[in-house]
Design a protein around this motif. Sequence first.
Motif: not given
Lengths: 406, 291
Positions: A278-283
């Motif tokens: 899980q992540m809130a923003s990604a590259p």
Amino acid sequence: MRGGLLGALLAAGLCLPATARAADPIKFGVIAETSAIGGASIPKAAQLAADEINAAGGVNGRKIEIVVYDDHNSAADAVRAFQRAHSEDKVSAVIASYISEVVLALEPWAGRLKMPMITPGAASDDITKRVHNDYDHLKYVFHGYLASTQIADSVCEAGKQLLVKDMKAKTAVVMSEDAAWTLPLDNEYLKCLPQIGVKVIDHIRLSPDTTDFTPIFNKIEGEKPDVIVTGISHVGVQPTVQWQQQQVPIPMFGVSSQATSSTFWKDTNGAANGVVFQMASAPDVAVSPKTIPFAKKYTAKYGVTPAYSGYTAYDDVYMFADAIKRAGSTDADKIVAEMEKTDYVGTLGRIVFLGRDSQFTHGMKVAPGYITGLMEQWQDGKQVTVWPSSAGTAKLAFPKFVKLGQ
Amino acid sequence: MLGLQILIDGFAISSLYALGAIGFTLMFGVSGVLNLSHGAIMVVAAVVAWLFAGSYGAGPYGGALVGVLAGVVTAFATYLLVVRPIQTSRSIPGEEKEIFVLTGTLLWGIMLQEAVAYLFTNNPKTVRPLLPGVVNLLGVRTPTNEIVTAAISWAAIGLLWLLVNRTRTGKTLLAASINPRGLTLLGFELSRIYILVWAIYGVLAGLAGVLLGAFLGVSSDNAGTLTASAFSIVVLGGLGSVSGSLVAAYVVGYLETLTAYLISPSIRTVPVLLLLVVVVYLRPQGLLGRR
């Protein structure tokens, strides 16, 4: 005449230091463990934001200066750094740590020293709960990342599609490290996984000092779950590498904070292949128009992609700078009042802080149109987004040794 | 099934412990140095192997080789920068030299550990396995690398045994551990023997570090624990006794594995420490110690 001259001199005398003060930089303290993946991104991203703000003329004519303190993952070191930031370096606000234990130790100091503080990465629900319960004293504390409960909910929300439909998972073992942030995380996992139709057959809390995970994987494999739902941040490389080397046939899905930086692929020699996190923003996802440009700039400057705490630290500097600009002052109470009015589109999405009524006072609003979670997967050296489908650029893909539920 | 799993895993980890501890005990036996930077030297070797195998394209074998070399270089640096200046110093009284060496190597170890953390973060690094994949050993899925780890450890220990017992050079090592003054009277130069023992030590510690990095992964934070574990094994086996260290390595390895599988992985090292306390009380010279 003489009186006029005296007056002019007096005025000049009074003005001089005042103009000098106006030209002094506004200092932000950054406290983080700079030798860890999650900690290293914080000062780097904060510096990037400060450089951009300064290049655009600064805040009310003053430059932003970032003062970095390494806390070596020690609450005692962090508290000393916080006191030093306040009394010696005279910072106007502090951006602190990704470790809940450290942030919880700093929280009362933010209240005592009336120092606006935000954490770009710690997740414990207690951070905002304390603000809720003791607002007058602790209103200086803001939570710049999702609370554990919100993270678990985001994993379950994604699980409806990914776990249930795509991976055909019916049973799960929850595997989390023993730490402050995983207590509310696990509680919520145990609640929300059954709600989406995934039965939790075991719940393992492992010591963050574990080096040999063989016995743990062995036990889990014996229970034959369809998926291992993870809650790991202090550990990451070793369980992932051993999972791959021992060819544990069960997919790992959930929170794996170290996996959020590209360093992770190198540190694990590619064993991360197939890990879903899980992540809130990604590259690779335009969560907001700022996300991809930031990730690109960061990667160009530092050679690795930012960890999750990098995105947030970058936003935090901008939010504090905006609050100071609006307040026209670095007075702590005025900064807090303006921070509460924040409605800012950052790399994470649209950031609005919850009010006194919410149980997550000064936590971020998590909802469609504001901040939503993403699920990422490591696929052949790249982080790709697999959920939500609106942002999803790729389908789930697992290494051969992983067997999905039938 | 579980029994067999414990047997296999315990054997692999014990062999690695034996390799890690044997250099430590050899060093003490021959030159009287308790090297508290032991764990840090292992960490340096593992991280260098990781770096060269991954970032510089040396491949798993090339990386491992450079890693072992880094172990030797770091061992010599320890000797030449820290231990030898203390041993030859005229301003430190003879009876205090051991304490100075202990403190010096402890601080040197912390410096190495911090340097690794600063340059490469304290996140664990894993060395590419020499042989990836798994094999089925009587129904237990075992990583091939685990078998390689045990085999290389034993090969290295075997070579050391041959060197010490079957060659002239090795016999001088043995003699130095028994009566260094006698050896100098016979015309041997002790400083040369010390250089040899540090070279052997460097190879053993470097190899142990690289294998550990490939087996479980190594972080700069592990430096202290690795020194402590070698120290416990050596004290348990008897200071300076090579065979004692081998036995103790297996006692420690299996006790830890049994605890991790049958009780809980979180208290893995607790029973070993309790055993150590008991041994120090009842048999302070260790299991096979002479003194």
